[in-house]
Motif scaffolding. Structure first.
Motif, short mmCIF file in Angstrom:
data_model
loop_
_atom_site.label_atom_id
_atom_site.label_comp_id
_atom_site.label_asym_id
_atom_site.label_seq_id
_atom_site.Cartn_x
_atom_site.Cartn_y
_atom_site.Cartn_z
N ARG A 105 0.86 -1.20 0.00
CA ARG A 105 0.00 0.00 0.00
C ARG A 105 0.89 1.24 0.00
NH1 ARG A 105 0.06 -2.37 4.94
NH2 ARG A 105 -1.73 -3.67 4.47
N GLY A 106 0.28 2.38 -0.21
CA GLY A 106 1.05 3.63 -0.22
C GLY A 106 1.14 4.26 1.16
N ASN A 107 1.25 5.57 1.12
CA ASN A 107 1.49 6.32 2.36
C ASN A 107 0.21 6.50 3.16
OD1 ASN A 107 2.57 8.03 4.27
ND2 ASN A 107 2.51 9.84 2.95
N TYR A 108 0.29 6.14 4.44
CA TYR A 108 -0.83 6.42 5.34
C TYR A 108 -0.27 7.04 6.61
CZ TYR A 108 0.66 1.96 7.37
OH TYR A 108 1.39 0.95 7.91
N ASN A 109 -1.16 7.57 7.41
CA ASN A 109 -0.74 8.31 8.61
C ASN A 109 -0.50 7.34 9.76
OD1 ASN A 109 -0.37 9.97 10.77
ND2 ASN A 109 -2.11 11.32 10.32
N ARG A 110 0.74 6.94 9.92
CA ARG A 110 1.10 5.95 10.93
C ARG A 110 0.77 6.41 12.34
NH1 ARG A 110 4.86 2.03 8.53
NH2 ARG A 110 4.60 2.85 6.45
N ILE A 111 0.79 7.71 12.53
CA ILE A 111 0.49 8.23 13.88
C ILE A 111 -0.92 7.82 14.29
CG2 ILE A 111 0.19 10.36 15.19
CD1 ILE A 111 2.26 11.64 13.41
N MET A 112 -1.77 7.60 13.28
CA MET A 112 -3.16 7.30 13.59
C MET A 112 -3.44 5.80 13.69
SD MET A 112 -4.09 10.26 14.03
CE MET A 112 -5.86 10.20 14.22
N LEU A 113 -2.39 4.99 13.77
CA LEU A 113 -2.61 3.56 13.94
C LEU A 113 -3.29 3.24 15.28
CD1 LEU A 113 0.62 1.90 12.45
CD2 LEU A 113 -1.74 1.75 11.57
N SER A 114 -2.97 4.01 16.30
CA SER A 114 -3.60 3.78 17.60
C SER A 114 -5.11 3.89 17.54
CB SER A 114 -3.04 4.75 18.65
OG SER A 114 -1.67 4.52 18.81
N PRO A 115 -5.64 4.94 16.93
CA PRO A 115 -7.11 5.01 16.80
C PRO A 115 -7.68 3.88 15.93
CG PRO A 115 -6.14 7.18 16.44
CD PRO A 115 -5.02 6.21 16.53
N VAL A 116 -6.88 3.39 14.97
CA VAL A 116 -7.36 2.24 14.18
C VAL A 116 -7.44 1.01 15.07
CG1 VAL A 116 -6.84 0.67 12.27
CG2 VAL A 116 -6.52 3.15 11.98
N LEU A 117 -6.40 0.84 15.89
CA LEU A 117 -6.37 -0.29 16.80
C LEU A 117 -7.54 -0.23 17.79
CD1 LEU A 117 -5.01 -2.79 18.00
CD2 LEU A 117 -3.55 -1.27 19.34
N SER A 118 -7.78 0.96 18.32
CA SER A 118 -8.84 1.06 19.33
C SER A 118 -10.22 1.05 18.68
CB SER A 118 -8.65 2.34 20.15
OG SER A 118 -8.76 3.47 19.32
N GLY A 119 -10.27 1.16 17.36
CA GLY A 119 -11.56 1.11 16.68
C GLY A 119 -12.17 2.47 16.45
N ASP A 120 -11.45 3.53 16.80
CA ASP A 120 -11.98 4.87 16.60
C ASP A 120 -11.94 5.28 15.13
OD1 ASP A 120 -12.47 5.16 19.27
OD2 ASP A 120 -10.59 6.20 19.71
N LYS A 121 -11.02 4.69 14.39
CA LYS A 121 -10.88 5.04 12.97
C LYS A 121 -10.69 3.77 12.15
CE LYS A 121 -8.93 9.73 13.11
NZ LYS A 121 -10.23 10.38 13.00
N THR A 122 -10.92 3.88 10.84
CA THR A 122 -10.64 2.76 9.94
C THR A 122 -9.41 3.10 9.13
OG1 THR A 122 -11.91 3.71 8.16
CG2 THR A 122 -13.10 2.33 9.70
N TYR A 123 -8.83 2.08 8.49
CA TYR A 123 -7.66 2.32 7.67
C TYR A 123 -7.95 3.36 6.59
CZ TYR A 123 -4.33 1.74 3.91
OH TYR A 123 -3.42 2.00 2.92
N GLU A 124 -9.13 3.26 5.97
CA GLU A 124 -9.47 4.19 4.89
C GLU A 124 -9.38 5.65 5.35
OE1 GLU A 124 -11.12 1.37 5.54
OE2 GLU A 124 -10.35 0.35 3.75
#
Lengths: 119, 808
Positions: free
Chosen positions: B37-56
């Motif tokens: 995949r390309g560039n994504y905001n790695r800083i926001m992996l925590s919210p993805v983990l906690s379910g606050d955000k999705t990868y998209e």
């Protein structure tokens, strides 16, 4: 005074002293001024500037300082020490505020001239 | 077109590609990424983990973005080698030639070398795949052990806990996040995590990860065993340098780069977590973005240098409010300021070295974090605000810290120049339009071009607009950097009507002022807001507080008013009686045509005043910065030379003006003819009567300075003379510095300006007279009568007399 138990004299209500103001206790050894600061602390110091004997109780109370009304010497109310370039000290006395009443140590009354402890 | 190859699609290289393609840099770009995949905001992996955000939601660059910019992407393809001689990069699917190469391989998680680290269920926390593995493993009730209590580990722990797992954090150090926090903040953080149900085990060294065909438990050196369905290793990262190493590029801990991010091979650059610059590694995003900007410039042949700046850390765990910046280790020459509020779980610590803030750690209340961070970055000298520093910017006086804060806070429509009605916004507009000097500004807006008392404020607005230095005017006292005129203007512009309001809004550096500024402020407030403000006795010098003049021995002098210097036998008898009754040691006639009773004890003052009041007399204000006396000669009533009723005019003026407070004392004289027996021409206001009317002159002095008055105006009628004099006094009251006599004030503002206000502008004259009358409706009262009232007398006596008691 080294006694563990200070004897306290109830002098007046805190509100008898205007905030940022002072009132006097007259004693046989001269007047003691009670200063009330903006934060409602009360300090007791001899009412006599070491410079020319000015009545400190007539000065302006600002922060924890008093400015002598005669020649603007400034003293720290906590220590009685002159601030800035001036040198000198004013004697301080034990004082406390309890339940809105101002108490001073009984020694203030029975200062050296009289040995008796007033109750 | 030159060929640019980039290895690694992380946040640093992503930002660099944005810069390059935004500038349409002439490169043919190929981007490799090991992740599919390309560039994504790695800083926001925590919210993805906690379910606050999705990868998209955290994708920074999608396929369309790369396509639009003509970037050839080789995602999911590992680079296996760099051939520097041939200038080609070899991917799993083939070679790509380069003219310039950027290595952005980032960092690799550090896996501690313990038994069982290769078991399934043991993962690192670095990228989206790790995150997805954790999400898949996170069944409610399942057990997770996070090894590492740093930023990343705790974010993982919090995320897993939010997904319903039972989480244990094992940390080898004595407290969590030891690189960012000191023990006290670490303690509060641990307490907060434990309150959420996360178990924290500090000083825990992992000995082995137990399990048959997948991780089942973690064993510590001390024998503790924690059951684990999932083990997350978050003990640290190290720069991913394998490719660079293999290619023979200079590598220390990271790939060494110069200020242009260039490696030892001039065609090869490196950026991001894989680089080492000036012995320093980088893990936070701010310096990486800085590198991206510099590298893009370097690739476009523009000059730019990478200079690492300080970074601050905030933990992205809901409910754990934590901030740290700078260096907070103890050390010689370092001092701490610590604030704790145990009840609210707040801890703040500032580390100071050589009057500079070098570190800040905060827990529980981090609202001021960026302000502290700014002080650290800028190396601001904090000695002036040291005492209140820890309470943050809200407690920093504009006066002491930023002399422009009070001016900066003014709304654009706040009037700065009262004479010409110029508001702050107009000044700023003019400055931006090119009026960058006071002269130009005066020419275009007239601001400060008349009386000039607002010059200080005008220059501050200019400085604010231009972002330059402030020329500080001479300030009132040590409590503020503002000058008298500035404060007077701000009191009016901001509608400040109490002492605390002035001190707050003007940024006083002391809690309640000092013996210098308080009397001045008290005067300004009562002069500007006569109906709203109540005179503060405790901000008065002794004479004005006690309405008598203190003498060197602490006794007082009492001077009753004698209107125009005229008295009666009854008044004289009452004065004589009072002198007898209170054992007055000296009775003296003053220079102001009245009688002074000297040597009166303070406690006798109220009774003596009452006696004098009974005889119809009032205070002569011989002690005040206010109207003192109106000295007269006998005039046309008795004198053979008198041209007008000078005595009558003097009495009329005194009855009009008495009781008013002024910046300094005000003395008047009215002479019935040019022989000037009342010595009117050395007073603050002098009237010399002539056949044709009245010559009103002002600004004389006969004290330390001796000055003859200057003619203000000649008027034909007594009424006009009275109106001009009243307007002059009011103008002086409204504009002068406290403790400036009238002559000093007119010297500052110019007599022409005064004339324009009170002589030429009849409307202004009437308005001044009206404002004076409003003030006098409050102050034309006898203070002696007020303080002689039975209830008001107490303050003049001691609280208690202990002499008798002690002598018993």
């Amino acid at each position: 005074m080294t006694a563990e138990t200070t004897e306290w004299l109830d002098i007046a209500a805190l509100d008898d002293i205007p905030p940022q103001g002072a009132r006097l206790i007259r004693t046989a050894e001269g007047c003691v001024a009670l200063f009330r600061t903006h934060d409602d602390r009360v300090f007791a110091l001899d009412d006599r500037c070491p410079h020319k004997g000015g009545p400190l109780s007539e000065g302006i109370v600002a922060g924890h300082t008093i400015t002598c009304p005669l020649h603007n010497w400034v003293f720290d109310l906590n220590t009685g020490l002159a601030q800035g370039a001036d040198e000198g000290a004013v004697r301080t006395h034990p004082v406390r505020v309890e339940a809105g009443r101002v108490h001073v140590a009984a020694e203030v009354v029975a200062r050296p001239a009289t040995a008796r402890n007033a109750a | 077109m030159e060929k640019l190859v980039v290895i690694g699609a992380g946040m640093a290289s992503g930002r660099m590609l944005e810069h390059l393609t935004d500038a349409a840099a002439p490169y043919q770009i190929t981007l490799f990424n090991a992740e599919p995949r390309g560039n994504y905001n790695r800083i926001m992996l925590s919210p993805v983990l906690s379910g606050d955000k999705t990868y998209e939601e955290i994708v920074t660059h999608d396929d369309q973005w790369y396509a639009e910019r003509g970037i050839a992407t080789r995602f999911g393809e590992h680079v296996v080698g760099i051939d520097r001689a041939r200038k080609v990069v070899t991917g799993q699917n083939g070679e790509v030639p380069y003219d310039r190469l950027v290595i952005a391989t980032g960092s690799a998680p550090f896996m501690i070398p313990v038994v069982g680290r290769d078991l399934p269920g043991v993962i690192a926390y670095r990228d989206l795949d790790d995150t997805n593995t954790m999400i898949a493993a996170a069944r409610p009730g399942a057990k997770a052990v996070v090894i590492g209590g740093g930023l990343l580990g705790l974010e993982a722990a919090a995320g897993l806990q939010m997904r319903g797992m039972e989480v244990v954090v094992i940390h080898i150090m004595g407290h969590l996040m030891e690189r960012q926090l000191d023990p006290s903040a670490g303690y509060l953080l641990q307490k907060a995590l434990e309150a959420r149900g996360i178990t924290v085990h500090c000083k825990g060294a992992t000995k082995a990860i137990l399990g048959e065909d997948r991780a089942e438990a973690v064993l510590l050196e001390d024998g503790t065993v924690y059951g684990a369905d999932l083990v997350v290793m978050a003990v640290g990262i190290r720069p991913e340098t394998r490719l660079a190493n293999d290619a023979g590029i200079e590598v220390e801990r990271g790939i060494t780069v110069n200020d242009q991010l260039q490696t030892s091979d001039p065609s090869i650059y490196a950026i991001g977590e894989c680089v080492e610059h000036d012995k320093q590694l980088f893990g936070l995003v701010a310096p990486l973005y800085d590198q991206a900007r510099v590298l893009a410039a370097a690739l476009m042949g523009q000059p730019a240098d990478f200079r690492p700046v300080q970074t601050a850390t905030k933990l992205k765990v809901t409910g754990c409010d934590l901030f740290s910046a700078g260096d907070f280790a103890d050390g010689p020459g370092r001092e701490d300021i610590v604030f704790r509020d145990p009840g609210r779980g707040i801890y703040k610590r500032l580390v100071i070295e050589a009057d500079r803030l070098v570190g800040a750690v905060m827990y529980g209340d981090t609202a001021d974090g960026n302000w502290f961070f700014g002080l650290i970055k800028d190396g601001t000298d904090i000695s002036e605000m040291r005492d209140t520093l820890i309470f943050g910017p809200a407690f920093q006086g504009g006066g002491s810290v930023d002399p422009m804060a009070a001016v900066a806070a003014l709304p654009p429509d706040a009037e700065i120049c009262g004479c010409n009605g110029v508001c702050k916004g107009a000044i700023m507009d003019a400055v931006l339009a090119g009026a960058d000097t006071l002269d130009k500004l005066r020419a275009t807006t007239k601001a400060s071009a008349s009386c000039g008392t607002c010059t200080g404020l005008v220059s501050q607005v200019m400085a604010l607009t231009l972002g330059g230095e402030v020329q500080t005017a001479d300030c009132i006292c040590g409590c503020t950097d503002l000058a008298h005129e500035d404060v007077r203007r701000l009191i009016k512009a901001k509608g400040l009507k109490s002492m605390p309001a002035v001190m707050q809004e003007c940024g006083w550096s002391t809690p309640d002022g000092c013996a210098k500024c308080r009397p001045a402020l008290n005067y300004y407030l009562l002069a500007d807001w006569p109906l709203d403000y109540r005179d503060d006795r405790q901000s008065r010098f002794v004479n004005e507080r006690n309405h008598a003049n203190i003498q060197k021995d602490g006794t007082y002098s009492v001077v009753p008013r004698m209107w125009g210097g005229v008295t009666t036998p009854a008044e004289l008898r009452a004065i004589a009686d009072a002198a007898d009754k209170y054992n007055v040691p000296m009775v003296k006639v003053t220079g102001g045509q009245r009688i002074d009773l000297l040597g009166v004890r303070k406690e006798d003052l109220p009774a003596m005043w009452a006696d004098l009041n009974d005889a119809g007399m009032v205070s002569g204000h011989a002690y005040s910065k206010g109207l003192r006396t109106v000295k007269t000669c006998v005039g046309s009533e008795f004198c053979r030379f008198g041209t007008q009723d000078s005595t009558g005019l003097g009495i009329r003026l005194e009855k009009l003006l008495w009781g008013s407070w002024t910046p300094h004392k005000v003395k008047l004289g009215v002479s019935g003819c040019p022989r000037n027996c009342a010595e009117a021409t050395c007073k603050d206001v002098g009237v010399v009567c002539v056949d044709s009317g009245y010559q009103v002159s002002v600004s004389g002095a006969a004290g330390m300075e001796v000055k003859e008055t200057e003619l203000l105006v000649s008027v034909p009628t007594e009424d006009e003379a009275v109106a001009v004099i009243t307007a002059f006094v009011q103008l002086y009251r409204e504009n002068a510095r406290y403790l400036d006599r009238a002559w000093k004030w007119t010297a500052r503002v110019g007599l022409d300006w005064v004339k324009a206000q009170v002589v030429d502008d009849l409307e202004q004259r009437a308005a001044l007279v009206e404002r004076f009358e409003i003030s006098q409706s409050v102050y034309r009262k006898d203070p002696w009568a007020e303080h002689a009232k039975p209830g008001a007398r107490d303050e003049f006596a001691p609280l208690i007399d202990l002499r008798l008691e002690a002598a018993e």
